[in-house]
Write an enzyme that holds these catalytic residues in place. Sequence first.
Site, mmCIF file in Angstrom:
data_model
loop_
_atom_site.group_PDB
_atom_site.id
_atom_site.type_symbol
_atom_site.label_atom_id
_atom_site.label_comp_id
_atom_site.label_asym_id
_atom_site.label_seq_id
_atom_site.Cartn_x
_atom_site.Cartn_y
_atom_site.Cartn_z
ATOM 1 N N GLU A 37 0.887 -1.164 0.000
ATOM 2 C CA GLU A 37 0.000 0.000 0.000
ATOM 3 C C GLU A 37 0.931 1.222 0.000
ATOM 4 O OE1 GLU A 37 -2.648 0.278 3.375
ATOM 5 O OE2 GLU A 37 -3.442 2.166 2.589
ATOM 6 N N ARG A 262 5.488 -13.050 9.587
ATOM 7 C CA ARG A 262 6.196 -11.789 9.323
ATOM 8 C C ARG A 262 7.620 -11.873 9.829
ATOM 9 N NH1 ARG A 262 2.503 -7.543 9.127
ATOM 10 N NH2 ARG A 262 4.085 -5.989 9.590
ATOM 11 N N LYS A 272 4.702 0.442 9.378
ATOM 12 C CA LYS A 272 4.728 1.752 8.741
ATOM 13 C C LYS A 272 4.145 2.824 9.649
ATOM 14 C CE LYS A 272 3.148 0.122 4.786
ATOM 15 N NZ LYS A 272 2.689 -0.068 3.412
HETATM 16 P P1 ATP Z 1 3.127 -2.540 8.101
HETATM 17 O O1 ATP Z 1 2.505 -3.565 8.992
HETATM 18 O O2 ATP Z 1 4.575 -2.372 8.281
HETATM 19 O O3 ATP Z 1 2.414 -1.248 8.100
HETATM 20 P P2 ATP Z 1 1.753 -3.477 5.868
HETATM 21 O O4 ATP Z 1 1.475 -4.916 5.936
HETATM 22 O O5 ATP Z 1 0.649 -2.562 6.207
HETATM 23 O O6 ATP Z 1 3.061 -3.159 6.667
HETATM 24 P P3 ATP Z 1 1.717 -3.415 3.045
HETATM 25 O O7 ATP Z 1 2.169 -2.332 2.155
HETATM 26 O O8 ATP Z 1 0.281 -3.692 3.143
HETATM 27 O O9 ATP Z 1 2.286 -3.051 4.478
HETATM 28 O O10 ATP Z 1 2.549 -4.724 2.816
HETATM 29 C C1 ATP Z 1 2.844 -5.259 1.565
HETATM 30 C C2 ATP Z 1 3.204 -6.700 1.738
HETATM 31 O O11 ATP Z 1 4.332 -6.846 2.594
HETATM 32 C C3 ATP Z 1 2.088 -7.495 2.360
HETATM 33 O O12 ATP Z 1 1.902 -8.675 1.598
HETATM 34 C C4 ATP Z 1 2.580 -7.819 3.728
HETATM 35 O O13 ATP Z 1 2.104 -9.054 4.156
HETATM 36 C C5 ATP Z 1 4.093 -7.832 3.555
HETATM 37 N N1 ATP Z 1 4.763 -7.495 4.810
HETATM 38 C C6 ATP Z 1 4.575 -6.388 5.562
HETATM 39 N N2 ATP Z 1 5.316 -6.430 6.675
HETATM 40 C C7 ATP Z 1 6.018 -7.591 6.639
HETATM 41 C C8 ATP Z 1 6.958 -8.227 7.514
HETATM 42 N N3 ATP Z 1 7.345 -7.660 8.665
HETATM 43 N N4 ATP Z 1 7.454 -9.432 7.146
HETATM 44 C C9 ATP Z 1 7.086 -9.997 5.998
HETATM 45 N N5 ATP Z 1 6.198 -9.463 5.122
HETATM 46 C C10 ATP Z 1 5.661 -8.271 5.444
HETATM 47 MG MG MG Z 2 -1.154 -3.620 5.232
#
Ligand code: ATP
Ligand code: MG
Length: 561
Positions: A37, A262, A272
């Site tokens: 995102e 994760r 984020k």
């Molecule tokens: P955050 O939790 O840091 O805000 P998010 O999941 O909201 O991250 P996205 O932009 O939605 O951020 O994530 C894009 C992809 O990255 C998703 O498929 C998510 O599952 C993966 N992802 C995010 N954080 C991690 C992590 N710590 N380890 C592995 N994959 C991750």
């Molecule tokens: Mg997300």
Amino acid sequence: MTDTDRPEPPPHFIRTRIRKDVETEVVQQVVTRFPPEPNGYLHIGHAKSIALNFAMAEEFGGRTHLRFDDTNPMKEEQRYVDAIRDDVGWLGYEWARECYASDYFEQLYAWALHLIDQGLAYVDSQDADAIREQRGTLTEPGRESPYRDRPPAESRDLFERMRAGEFPDGAHVLRAKIDMAAPNINLRDPVLYRIRHQHHARTGDAWCIYPSYDFAHGQSDAIEGITHSLCTLEFEDHRPLYDWLIEHLPVPARPRQIEFARLNLDFTVLSKRRLSRLVDEGHVDGWDDPRMPTLAGIRRRGFTPASIRNFCTEIGVTKSESVIPFGALERNLRDDLNVRAPRRLAVLNPLKVILTNFPDDETEWLELPNHPQNPDMGTREVPLSRELWIEAGDFMIDAPKKFFRLKPGGEVRLRGAFIVRCDEVVKDDSGNVVALHCSFDPDTRSGQPGADRKVKGTIHWLSAEHAVRAEVRLYDRLFSVPHPAADKDRDFVEHLNPDSLQVVSDARIEPGVEAMAPGTHMQFERTGYFVVDRDSTPDAPVLNRAATLRDTWSKIEKQLR
Ligand code: ATP
Ligand code: MG
């Protein structure tokens, strides 16, 4: 991509599952995607997901899409799209297609109408609080909305008018009609569309209703023909909803969602939301501050794409959450740079040495190897003159027995030059050591009979006349506790490490380093791995310490655990 001399990656459950789908011809061509995102910069956790998605497609001869899940215009910005694109490319991956959930808004809208017509979605005219309040809890079922049995024709009319902009934000939402008593809360008539009179970075003002993430995500995968939707464990509970939507919509394909744990790293935060707080509240100097666990940050800190890819391979893919020590990332960087980074000399805390038997205004040029084990990396000329800088820490007046560096009356070898003896310690009025008078032994130069004469210590040095003044930034852990976000009693920012950045403003570097381009890596002998910062100019060079030579943290981390 090839990371040579690395062992074959270990099998993990996702690889096994995809292999089976390929072998049984359930899928013809593997298509994966990385779906960020665009509401912030990518962090090292995202690298795990990126590496996994690209590796799986590559291993099975498939392709990977970079898809921006841009369904929430309130938080998303073009600069994040640009930064994400830049980071994924920097890691060394090439996406086959660049997609945007917003490209599917028209199709998603049509599918929402389809659900309404089938009696599977309705417009709810309650406000967000009422809907939340009726949702129930893990132990209590939800309650049905008074609008749940609104006739499809009425919902269709309202939904079309929502799109046409007739209502203010929050006046209505579109909800799926599933089951308010479902044990899985995600199935309790989740919201599919909200009214938001908000400009969107890509669609402009074309829309004033936006699909929820849950409605857009699975359908976007289906539209793109994603065969394996790899995502983190928190989406496991959303899978029944995704499956329900896919089953009830005339989608062109059926993605298989597989969840994995994760990545968590100690001494930092990976979310984020928290990272943007650090930026917004000025705790760090932007998203690419070298202490940040963002890809932009660790790249500026001096991490290499290969070190991050190797790290991602090493940590593997599992279903159980774990916390990886930050040191594991640093170890992969050392392994990479030890082989690749040229050696240079730098003195961070200079102490003057005068070679009393060296001619006064003579400069000698010594040929030093750029890498001790790799002659292919060539040599360079390093100036030597009568006045030198050495590291203040390489001299001690009352040295203990095991101190094998310089002490009064003691001998040490100057790297690549000769053996010197400390004859006299010059002090100022307050008794501080300001210089050392040393004499060198010409017999111990390379090619001379005493070249092999052994002394216990070898130290590095720079010609004082030629050395270039530089700013060196030494970074340490951003937080002083292993799990800053896990503390229920204190805000995570209270755990910031006050010593995470130490600026050495009058370090000296070997001439030539100041002209290197930002992003150039090197090892300062005996000191650490460094990279030229983007702030650096030939007149005011700035270097970042990417990692120390040895892991000084693993011991400390053990004590803190
Ligand atoms: P955050 O939790 O840091 O805000 P998010 O999941 O909201 O991250 P996205 O932009 O939605 O951020 O994530 C894009 C992809 O990255 C998703 O498929 C998510 O599952 C993966 N992802 C995010 N954080 C991690 C992590 N710590 N380890 C592995 N994959 C991750
Ligand atoms: Mg997300």
